[in-house]
Design a protein around this motif. Structure first.
Motif, PDB file in Angstrom:
ATOM      1  N   GLY A   1      -2.291   4.575  -3.283  1.00  0.00           N
ATOM      2  CA  GLY A   1      -3.166   4.412  -3.360  1.00  0.00           C
ATOM      3  C   GLY A   1      -4.610   4.314  -2.444  1.00  0.00           C
ATOM      4  N   PRO A   2      -5.617   4.758  -2.777  1.00  0.00           N
ATOM      5  CA  PRO A   2      -6.249   4.863  -0.821  1.00  0.00           C
ATOM      6  C   PRO A   2      -5.826   3.793  -0.065  1.00  0.00           C
ATOM      7  N   ASP A   3      -6.463   3.509   0.836  1.00  0.00           N
ATOM      8  CA  ASP A   3      -6.611   2.640   1.916  1.00  0.00           C
ATOM      9  C   ASP A   3      -7.317   1.900   2.291  1.00  0.00           C
ATOM     10  N   PRO A   4      -7.352   0.532   1.663  1.00  0.00           N
ATOM     11  CA  PRO A   4      -8.362  -0.702   1.473  1.00  0.00           C
ATOM     12  C   PRO A   4      -9.463  -0.656   2.759  1.00  0.00           C
ATOM     13  N   THR A   5      -8.967  -0.083   3.810  1.00  0.00           N
ATOM     14  CA  THR A   5     -10.539   0.504   4.718  1.00  0.00           C
ATOM     15  C   THR A   5     -11.054   1.637   5.208  1.00  0.00           C
TER      16      THR A   5
END
Length: 407
Positions: free
Chosen positions: A49-53
């Motif tokens: 998944g996408p990076d939480p940043t």
């Protein structure tokens, strides 16, 4: 109601239902399968998944499973150990010896599989080898009561992170670890740091992750037929999460210079997130003592173990309660199916990552996560309609059959 009244007359062949649903396997706990499925899909989110940043609501949602999904996976491993060795009552005598042998064989297979997946050189920190060694180390505890196991898990969470910190400081400051690795046959065979990595220096060090598995063993010893048990589990989990994450927040703000010290030692974002998020980054050059105050999911601290265990217990309680409500459980059937084939789903997603790689950009990463999730649920749902175990679960079961020869 009398015994005669409870007997149902046999239906003639012409009156029997044409399509009778396949009964669940004996002893299967649907709520646990649901929780295991969420753990696997949570690891999908962390890996593809996408990076939480990216921030915002999306970043928050993606941060939730990071570290906590693998902790839930480890806690449910402890539950599985107790299922194999006897629940609600531990097996004894020949049956007990056979069950212990099954665990040993299962652990060895998982360790070998974990090292094989690690050799693929993906960006995923494969948990299976650590998982297998954990099975071996906690196996002697399988006859203990829920209360005793809970006390051991709590003691481990309070003490072992400090021990790990001291060991890692010693590793960073000396050459003895290199000598141990050089003499370790497991390290030579696998091309890794062997037992040094599994116990101390890896992403899931057994020294601290043992608490999750022992906590899962304690849960398995409870009477899950009572609805009140899930209420108690959720309250306990909520209290532990508050103690872990809330305690870390207080410590980081009350201890002088703690936040600035953590920020200077890590390569991530603001240290203000260190009480619950991995966005604080990794320690880059020496680990300060203030690091023991953070609760970032992969930080291996007391606060992180308490918080992650609390979240895992809340998820188990919620899934157990949902399993008692058909209206809630029916829409979750695909996730439950993933939980029934968890090992297969986990291994296949690493193989897929090896083939297609891992995206960093938000758009492609979201699409990858959606495709991985849908593929896993479709495969698991289709497979479990016809088979009791997943493909790798069946192979693992077959590998433990020699345990029947134990006398």
């Amino acid at each position: 109601m009398t015994q005669e009244a409870t007997r149902m007359p046999a239906l003639p062949a012409t009156e029997r239902p044409a399509h009778r649903p396949r009964p669940p396997s004996t002893g299967r706990l649907v709520g646990i399968d649901l929780a295991r499925g969420l753990a696997v899909l949570g690891m999908y989110a962390a890996h593809v998944g996408p990076d939480p940043t990216v921030g915002g609501p999306l970043g928050f949602l993606l941060e939730l499973p990071r570290g906590r999904a693998s902790a839930l996976f480890a806690l449910l491993a402890g539950f599985s150990l107790v299922l194999i060795t006897g629940r609600p009552h531990p097996r004894t005598g020949r049956a007990g010896r056979q069950a212990m042998c099954r665990i040993v064989l299962r652990a060895l297979v998982l360790m070998a599989l974990g090292f094989a997946l690690t050799a693929l050189d993906t960006d995923v920190d494969v948990i299976l080898s650590f998982y297998g060694l954990l099975f071996l180390l906690v196996l002697p505890l399988y006859r203990l009561s829920a209360r005793t196991l809970a006390c051991i898990a709590a003691a481990g969470a309070l003490i072992l992170p400090q021990v790990l910190y001291v060991v890692r400081q010693s590793v960073e400051g000396g050459d003895w670890a290199d000598a141990v690795v050089a003499a370790d046959p497991l390290a030579r065979i696998t091309g890794t740091d062997g037992f040094m990595e599994l116990l101390f220096t890896g992403e899931y060090p057994v020294l601290t992750w043992m608490s999750f598995m022992v906590a899962g063993m304690a849960v398995a010893r409870l009477d899950l037929a009572r609805g009140r048990t899930f209420t108690q589990l959720s309250c306990t989990g909520g209290a532990l999460a508050l103690l872990g994450y809330g305690g870390s927040w207080l410590a980081l703000h009350l201890v002088p210079h703690a936040l600035t010290t953590v920020a200077a030692a890590t390569d991530g974002g603001s240290a203000g997130s260190a009480w619950w998020s991995d966005t604080v980054g990794d320690v880059t050059d020496g680990t300060p003592a203030d690091w023991l105050l953070v609760a970032a999911p992969h930080s291996q601290t007391t606060f992180s173990i308490l918080g992650n265990t609390g979240v895992a217990l809340v998820v188990v309680a919620a899934c157990g309660a949902a399993a008692r409500m058909p209206r809630l459980l029916r829409p979750a059937t695909p996730v439950t199916a993933v939980g029934m084939t968890a090992l297969t789903a986990y291994v296949l997603h690493i193989l897929a990552i090896r083939v297609v790689g891992m995206e960093d950009a938000t758009g492609p990463a979201l699409l990858s996560l959606l495709l991985f999730t849908l593929a896993a649920m479709l495969f698991a749902t289709t497979w479990t309609r016809h088979f009791r175990r997943g493909p790798l679960e069946y192979l693992l079961h077959t590998a433990t059959r020699p345990a029947r020869l134990v006398r």
